[in-house]
Scaffold this active site. Structure first.
Site, short mmCIF file in Angstrom:
data_model
loop_
_atom_site.label_atom_id
_atom_site.label_comp_id
_atom_site.label_asym_id
_atom_site.label_seq_id
_atom_site.Cartn_x
_atom_site.Cartn_y
_atom_site.Cartn_z
N GLU A 1 0.84 -1.27 -0.07
CA GLU A 1 -0.10 0.15 0.02
C GLU A 1 0.73 1.17 -0.03
O GLU A 1 1.48 1.61 1.12
CB GLU A 1 -0.70 0.01 1.26
CG GLU A 1 -1.90 -1.10 1.34
CD GLU A 1 -3.05 -1.03 0.58
OE1 GLU A 1 -3.19 0.16 -0.19
OE2 GLU A 1 -4.17 -1.80 0.82
N CYS B 1 -2.43 9.44 2.53
CA CYS B 1 -2.01 8.84 1.20
C CYS B 1 -2.99 8.96 0.24
O CYS B 1 -2.81 9.33 -1.06
CB CYS B 1 -1.81 7.11 1.20
SG CYS B 1 -3.24 6.51 2.10
P1 NAD Z 1 8.29 4.92 4.81
O1 NAD Z 1 8.26 4.02 3.57
O2 NAD Z 1 9.44 5.79 5.04
O3 NAD Z 1 8.31 3.86 6.06
C1 NAD Z 1 7.02 2.92 6.28
C2 NAD Z 1 7.61 1.80 7.25
O4 NAD Z 1 8.90 1.06 6.67
C3 NAD Z 1 8.44 2.25 8.65
O5 NAD Z 1 7.85 1.58 9.62
C4 NAD Z 1 9.74 2.17 8.43
O6 NAD Z 1 10.66 1.95 9.44
C5 NAD Z 1 9.88 0.83 7.52
N1 NAD Z 1 11.14 0.72 6.66
C6 NAD Z 1 12.11 1.45 6.35
N2 NAD Z 1 12.92 1.12 5.53
C7 NAD Z 1 12.62 -0.26 5.41
C8 NAD Z 1 13.05 -1.34 4.87
N3 NAD Z 1 14.32 -1.63 4.12
N4 NAD Z 1 12.46 -2.54 4.93
C9 NAD Z 1 11.32 -2.67 5.56
N5 NAD Z 1 10.72 -1.64 6.32
C10 NAD Z 1 11.40 -0.65 6.25
O7 NAD Z 1 6.94 5.56 4.72
P2 NAD Z 1 6.55 6.63 5.73
O8 NAD Z 1 7.31 7.88 5.47
O9 NAD Z 1 6.19 6.19 7.20
O10 NAD Z 1 4.90 6.83 5.48
C11 NAD Z 1 4.58 7.77 4.48
C12 NAD Z 1 4.12 6.92 3.24
O11 NAD Z 1 3.32 6.14 3.27
C13 NAD Z 1 3.67 8.12 2.07
O12 NAD Z 1 4.23 7.79 0.79
C14 NAD Z 1 1.90 7.58 1.93
O13 NAD Z 1 1.53 7.87 0.81
C15 NAD Z 1 2.23 6.05 2.51
N6 NAD Z 1 1.13 5.71 2.75
C16 NAD Z 1 0.12 4.65 2.04
C17 NAD Z 1 -0.96 4.35 2.51
C18 NAD Z 1 -1.86 3.50 1.59
O14 NAD Z 1 -2.81 2.73 2.14
N7 NAD Z 1 -1.58 3.26 0.30
C19 NAD Z 1 -1.63 4.55 3.64
C20 NAD Z 1 -0.52 5.60 4.63
C21 NAD Z 1 0.46 5.89 4.20
#
Ligand code: NAD
Length: 503
Positions: A245, A279
């Site tokens: 997502e 998002c």
């Molecule tokens: P992010 O990708 O920076 O982090 C998300 C999660 O991934 C965190 O828990 C982080 O610690 C973890 N992470 C980081 N590196 C990783 C790796 N190499 N392997 C596994 N996990 C890892 O995102 P964010 O800044 O926390 O969130 C914002 C983003 O999320 C925006 O792009 C937003 O659009 C998206 N989002 C999407 C939805 C949806 O339903 N489509 C919902 C909410 C947010």
């Protein structure tokens, strides 16, 4: 103090979480190693056996208890969410409400969607009985972002648990307190559940990566596109399936016959709610030329009335993640340098940790503010000659998460032409809160679905079973072949399949 995860307070073992607006300490959490993660996954795997054996009724009972426990503790949850992210308590309350709807829906519908059911065997196997059922995967890893710190972990756990799995949640390093609370609430509501049935691990990217490599049976990842790619790559080593997502750049079309007051009300909410850190927030608007001026006037009026701050009735609070403010600044300055105009606010609206509402108009379609996810309180409004051009531009994006359209009489037709995981007519974002609808994106917005029948099947594996009901005398799947078998089957083929198609 600006919103930040204080790097000075990060040690090899723990990190501190602070309120992004006040700097107040919210909690300290471990930075879990790969070994720690493996331990939590092993405990979840052991506990899953008990959970699976409970069956649909036993699981429903416990999920329902969880819903009730959460509802009773709503004030505590809203307070914690507010302290951790700075978002108004009312917004945390909305997350909670949507999450409770999800758990309840998943609990009530799991048996209907997943239980064993008979299916038709078809001509070739007409002497067989056939059935399909959807079995638990085992342990689901749920990796969550910070923007819906309570809802996303809750939603992942709801569908995973209802389908009979255990779950291990890795909340964002920016919202760990709320994520941990969400996980622990299940056990507080269900003290009879074995420890570890739902577990959590905390830390940064490497902890999330360790979860991808810990032998879980699926990773449900919600977050940014670059991290989504890394997650998919990590999971490819063990062929662990992934649900992604990811981000969005949601477009809205305002047609000539739109109710402009309703559109302006909804779009102000859709673009600025939670400081645009959603998002499915509205980031692009395409308004048809004939109603442009009237629409812009209404948007300006509403955007200028928005209040930003920490008080109870503020419309939205600070940016949760400091790095996001730099992205907002880059998008706005690029848009203005390239000929866009600020209808409301501008670069001066960025006063970290707050960003006041910004509405940009006539921004080039190839600029960052139109192409990339801004994830801040910025709406770009561009004018189009007609709906056809609006649809073309709305679809000309790498992201296809959600979309919306405002039109009194053509909403359905326009919605059908929008390439997105979901479209809302005459409102915004609504389907996110409807648990019976699948939620997810296309293209860079990811794949797989939370919510609805698809969301339950996402956390299960289909198991096909066939049983021979009777022998046919001469079996088709048996040696030696009968001399006239070919001829007989040809007759059956023609009788069954060669009928003329009715025009
Ligand atoms: P992010 O990708 O920076 O982090 C998300 C999660 O991934 C965190 O828990 C982080 O610690 C973890 N992470 C980081 N590196 C990783 C790796 N190499 N392997 C596994 N996990 C890892 O995102 P964010 O800044 O926390 O969130 C914002 C983003 O999320 C925006 O792009 C937003 O659009 C998206 N989002 C999407 C939805 C949806 O339903 N489509 C919902 C909410 C947010």
């Amino acid at each position: 103090m600006t919103a930040q995860l204080r790097p000075d307070a990060v040690t090899a073992q723990t990190f501190d979480l602070t309120n992004p607006a006040t700097g107040e300490l919210v909690g300290s959490y471990p930075v879990h190693s790969a070994e720690d993660v493996a331990g939590v996954v092993a405990a979840a795997r052991a506990a899953q056996v008990w959970w699976a054996e409970l069956g649909y009724a036993g699981r429903k009972q416990r999920l329902t208890r969880w819903v009730s426990w959460l509802a009773k503790h709503s004030d505590e949850i809203c307070e914690l969410g507010f302290r951790e992210t700075g978002k108004p308590k009312g917004d945390v309350q909305f997350e909670l409400m949507a999450g409770l709807d999800d758990i309840r829906w998943a609990a009530r519908n799991a048996e209907r969607v997943l239980k064993r059911r008979r299916v038709r065997p078809g001509a070739a196997m007409m002497n067989f009985e056939a059935s399909v059922e959807y079995l638990p995967l085992g342990v689901a890893g749920v990796i969550a972002p910070w923007n819906f710190p309570f809802y996303t972990p809750l939603c992942g756990m709801a569908y995973a648990l209802a389908a009979g799995n255990a779950a291990v949640v890795k909340p964002s390093e920016f919202s760990t307190a709320t994520g941990v609370y969400a996980v622990e609430s299940f056990h507080r509501a269900n003290p009879d559940a074995p420890a570890g049935l739902v577990g959590w691990v905390s830390g940064f990217g490497p902890t999330g990566a360790a979860l991808c490599n810990a032998g879980v049976d699926k990773i449900a990842f919600t977050g940014s596109v670059p991290t989504g790619r890394r997650v998919m790559q990590a999971c490819s080593a063990t062929l662990t399936p992934v649900l992604l997502e990811l981000g969005g750049k949601d477009a809205t079309i305002v047609a000539a016959d739109a109710d402009l007051d309703a559109a302006a009300d909804a779009l102000t909410w859709g673009g600025f709610w939670h400081a645009g850190q959603a998002c499915v927030g509205v980031e692009r608007v395409y308004v048809v030329e004939s109603v442009r001026e009237e629409f812009l006037r209404r948007m300006k009026e509403r955007a200028e009335r928005i209040t930003v701050g920490l008080d109870e009735l503020a419309d939205y609070g600070p940016m949760t993640m400091p790095g996001q403010i730099d992205i907002v600044r880059r998008h706005v300055s690029d848009a203005l340098e390239r000929g866009g105009t600020a209808l409301v606010g501008g670069l001066e609206s960025i006063k970290a940790p707050y960003v006041h509402p910004i509405v940009l108009v006539d921004v080039p379609e190839d600029s960052a503010a139109v192409r990339e996810e801004t994830f801040g309180p910025v709406i770009v409004i561009n004018t189009v000659p007609d709906v056809d051009e609006a649809v073309r531009r709305a679809n000309a994006s790498d992201f296809h998460l959600a979309s919306s359209v405002f039109s009194a009489s053509h909403g359905e037709q326009i919605a059908a032409r929008l390439h997105a995981g979901g479209t809302t007519i005459n409102s915004v974002m609504t389907f996110v809160g409807i648990p019976s609808l699948p939620f997810g994106g296309v293209g860079d917005s990811g794949f797989g679905r939370f919510h609805g029948d698809d969301g339950l099947r996402e956390f299960s594996r289909p198991k096909a079973t066939t049983r021979k009901k009777f022998g046919m005398g001469r079996e088709l799947q048996q040696f030696p072949r009968a001399a006239d078998q070919y001829k007989i089957v040809r007759r059956v083929l023609r009788l069954r399949f060669a009928r003329r198609v009715k025009r």
